[in-house]
Write a protein that holds these residues in place. Structure first.
Motif, PDB file in Angstrom:
ATOM      1  N   ASP A   1       1.053  -0.307  -4.912  1.00  0.00           N
ATOM      2  CA  ASP A   1       1.344   0.771  -4.194  1.00  0.00           C
ATOM      3  C   ASP A   1       1.907   0.397  -2.800  1.00  0.00           C
ATOM      4  O   ASP A   1       1.828   1.487  -1.986  1.00  0.00           O
ATOM      5  N   SER A   2       1.735  -0.859  -2.404  1.00  0.00           N
ATOM      6  CA  SER A   2       2.066  -1.336  -1.283  1.00  0.00           C
ATOM      7  C   SER A   2       3.587  -1.760  -1.086  1.00  0.00           C
ATOM      8  O   SER A   2       4.280  -1.648  -2.012  1.00  0.00           O
ATOM      9  N   SER A   3       4.127  -2.040   0.020  1.00  0.00           N
ATOM     10  CA  SER A   3       5.301  -2.526   0.266  1.00  0.00           C
ATOM     11  C   SER A   3       5.271  -3.798   1.237  1.00  0.00           C
ATOM     12  O   SER A   3       4.295  -4.165   1.714  1.00  0.00           O
ATOM     13  N   VAL A   4       6.567  -4.420   1.448  1.00  0.00           N
ATOM     14  CA  VAL A   4       6.461  -5.458   2.222  1.00  0.00           C
ATOM     15  C   VAL A   4       5.951  -5.346   3.916  1.00  0.00           C
ATOM     16  O   VAL A   4       5.316  -6.320   4.324  1.00  0.00           O
ATOM     17  N   ASP A   5       6.069  -4.082   4.279  1.00  0.00           N
ATOM     18  CA  ASP A   5       5.823  -3.676   5.543  1.00  0.00           C
ATOM     19  C   ASP A   5       4.262  -3.861   5.634  1.00  0.00           C
ATOM     20  O   ASP A   5       3.659  -3.830   6.642  1.00  0.00           O
ATOM     21  N   ASP A   6       3.590  -4.001   4.355  1.00  0.00           N
ATOM     22  CA  ASP A   6       2.036  -3.764   4.349  1.00  0.00           C
ATOM     23  C   ASP A   6       1.407  -5.256   4.651  1.00  0.00           C
ATOM     24  O   ASP A   6       0.132  -5.466   4.763  1.00  0.00           O
ATOM     25  N   ILE A   7       2.290  -6.123   4.492  1.00  0.00           N
ATOM     26  CA  ILE A   7       1.761  -7.488   4.506  1.00  0.00           C
ATOM     27  C   ILE A   7       0.829  -7.825   5.549  1.00  0.00           C
ATOM     28  O   ILE A   7      -0.286  -8.450   5.432  1.00  0.00           O
ATOM     29  N   PRO A   8       1.381  -7.489   6.847  1.00  0.00           N
ATOM     30  CA  PRO A   8       0.570  -8.011   8.076  1.00  0.00           C
ATOM     31  C   PRO A   8      -1.078  -7.675   7.992  1.00  0.00           C
ATOM     32  O   PRO A   8      -1.792  -7.869   8.409  1.00  0.00           O
ATOM     33  N   ASP A   9      -0.919  -5.965   7.440  1.00  0.00           N
ATOM     34  CA  ASP A   9      -2.189  -5.408   7.444  1.00  0.00           C
ATOM     35  C   ASP A   9      -3.164  -6.239   6.458  1.00  0.00           C
ATOM     36  O   ASP A   9      -4.311  -6.498   6.595  1.00  0.00           O
TER      37      ASP A   9
END
Length: 490
Positions: free
Chosen positions: A258-266
């Motif tokens: 349910d995540s995206s590439v943008d969530d990787i830093p988090d």
């Protein structure tokens, strides 16, 4: 340190069955009547809602209910609710629901403690080392805190620890019955909390290791045992195949998908925080960190990765790591009880560290071990006692709980404001209904709840009461308890 080793060898049963429980009970005694509050009160109140409704309304074990009517009639099936149902039966007999839930949770923790001792003794073959490692287990801050809090994870952890112990007994004795008991415990752990299914990597890995070591000999027997294990697991898997389609809005099912590439830093931030804070501070205990580190060092220094147990425990470690990665966006740095599956493996590393240090002849090492063991209860208490505070909860709700229950009929449907959770306030009030937070007020939902029979409003918000949607429905003010007011709805 020889005097301590000798004493422990002679009196290990007394220490394990009397001293350890007395110390634990003494450190928790003042909390056993404490209302459900503190860190993760949301999940505790959800579990407690199941328990109390089993006791009061005699639902069947397969029909766990909560007070929140966000679920039709409050029916909410998640994990198999064996623990909740069992606690409910005890409350039927003895009453005193909060004390019973906390005390029964403590009993589960003590049975888990015995299982960990058995595990360590089978692994280390030394009673002093096993007792020292079990003492470390007892003062993991995570386990010290949740050990008196009603969570189904406590029963799952108990079953996983005993399952691991019986796996080691099978490994030592090659008695098939021990492996079957292992499968039974691990199936129970899975049924009562799905992530514990990863522990099946342990016995399956053990069977694979034996198959490889025997070069195919006894293949039929080993494969047959594996098949028996799958049959034992099947009912737990059937339960989840039935209930998971009923879950709505539950991010646990999708996990990282349910995540995206943008969530990787988090996610990387969550991983870093888990390693530098959650792991040493909550899971292990800072005082025992030296044991843990030495256990890790021993794996490389003594080439324990070549041990015959390396394959099954390595597969288990991979399974738990995969679970963490998959659920990392749900675990974050907040849901520490999601990390229960890590505890047996982490504390086995602590046990390996205890063993390695206890074998050293230097006198100062023995003194250091004793100092660490004495420090563990202190550091656990310092970390955990503040977690039982009422931060984030309505002090008026806690202070006037009984009077607020009596303010409305037992069968009344209510709306409560403010509560970010669907369970905390409704559990404390023992009322069916709906919770909301004024910052996320939804007029459509409010009118829907009225249409479904909401007849009372519990509110600590004067702003909500003058809301143009709410105000026309306010009837008689039944009473004021601090900032918490109770209104009839019309």
């Amino acid at each position: 340190m020889e005097w301590l080793r000798t004493y422990c060898e002679r009196h290990w049963l007394l220490l394990l069955l009397v001293l350890f429980p007395l110390v634990s009970l003494g450190m928790h005694l003042h909390l056993l009547d404490l209302p459900l509050q503190g860190v993760h009160a949301w999940r505790q109140c959800e579990t407690a809602s199941n328990v109390v409704l089993y006791a009061e309304r005699d639902y069947g074990i397969m029909d766990p209910h909560v007070y929140s009517l966000e679920w039709d009639d409050g029916l909410k099936r998640m994990e198999f609710p064996l623990m909740q149902w069992a606690f409910g039966q005890v409350i039927k007999v003895f009453g005193h629901e909060i004390f019973v839930m906390r005390f029964m949770s403590w009993l589960l923790a003590m049975v888990t403690l015995l299982g960990f001792y058995k595990l360590c003794h089978l692994l280390l073959r030394d009673r002093f080392q096993a007792l020292a490692a079990t003492w470390c287990w007892m003062f993991s801050p995570l386990l010290f805190y949740y050990g008196i809090n009603p969570l189904p994870d406590n029963l799952s952890l108990l079953a996983a620890v005993w399952g691991t112990a019986f796996f080691l007994q099978w490994f030592r004795t090659q008695q098939a019955w021990a492996l079957i008991v292992c499968f039974l415990f691990l199936a129970l752990a899975t049924a009562t909390k799905l992530p514990f299914v990863v522990f099946f990597a342990l016995p399956m890995g053990g069977l694979l290791q034996k198959l490889i070591a025997n070069r195919g000999q006894k293949a039929v027997e080993l494969i047959g045992l594996g098949f028996v294990g799958l049959l034992i697991l099947a009912p737990a898997l059937w339960w989840y195949a039935w209930v998971i389609p009923q879950w709505t809005g539950n991010g646990v099912v999708k996990g990282i998908l349910d995540s995206s590439v943008d969530d990787i830093p988090d996610m990387l931030g969550i991983l870093g925080q888990s390693l530098i804070s959650t792991l040493p501070e909550l899971l292990i205990n800072y005082a025992a960190l030296g044991f843990f580190i030495w256990g890790l060092v021993r794996i490389g220094k003594e080439r324990l990765y070549r041990h015959t147990l390396a394959l099954p425990f390595g597969l288990l470690a991979l399974g738990i790591a995969a679970y963490f990665v998959f659920e990392i966006n749900m675990i974050t740095t907040v849901h520490d009880y999601y990390l229960f599956p890590f505890m047996p493996g982490l504390m086995i590393l602590v046990a390996l560290g205890v063993q390695g240090l206890a074998r050293m002849p230097q006198k100062w090492v023995g003194i250091a071990i004793i100092v660490i063991l004495l420090a563990l209860p202190i550091t656990a208490a310092l970390r955990c006692y503040p977690r039982w505070g009422a931060k984030g909860m309505s002090t008026d709700l806690l202070a006037h709980e009984q009077a607020l229950r009596e303010a409305t009929p037992a069968d009344a449907k209510i709306i409560y404001c403010n509560d970010l959770s669907p369970h905390i306030a409704l559990f404390h009030l023992h009322r069916n209904g709906w919770s909301m937070d004024e910052s996320a007020f939804n007029a459509e939902k409010f009118n829907l709840w009225l249409g479904k029979g909401a007849r009372y409003l519990y509110s600590d918000s004067r702003n909500l009461e003058v809301n143009p949607v709410v105000q026309p429905h306010l009837g008689k003010l039944i009473g004021e308890w601090g900032k918490l007011w109770v209104w009839e709805l019309q």
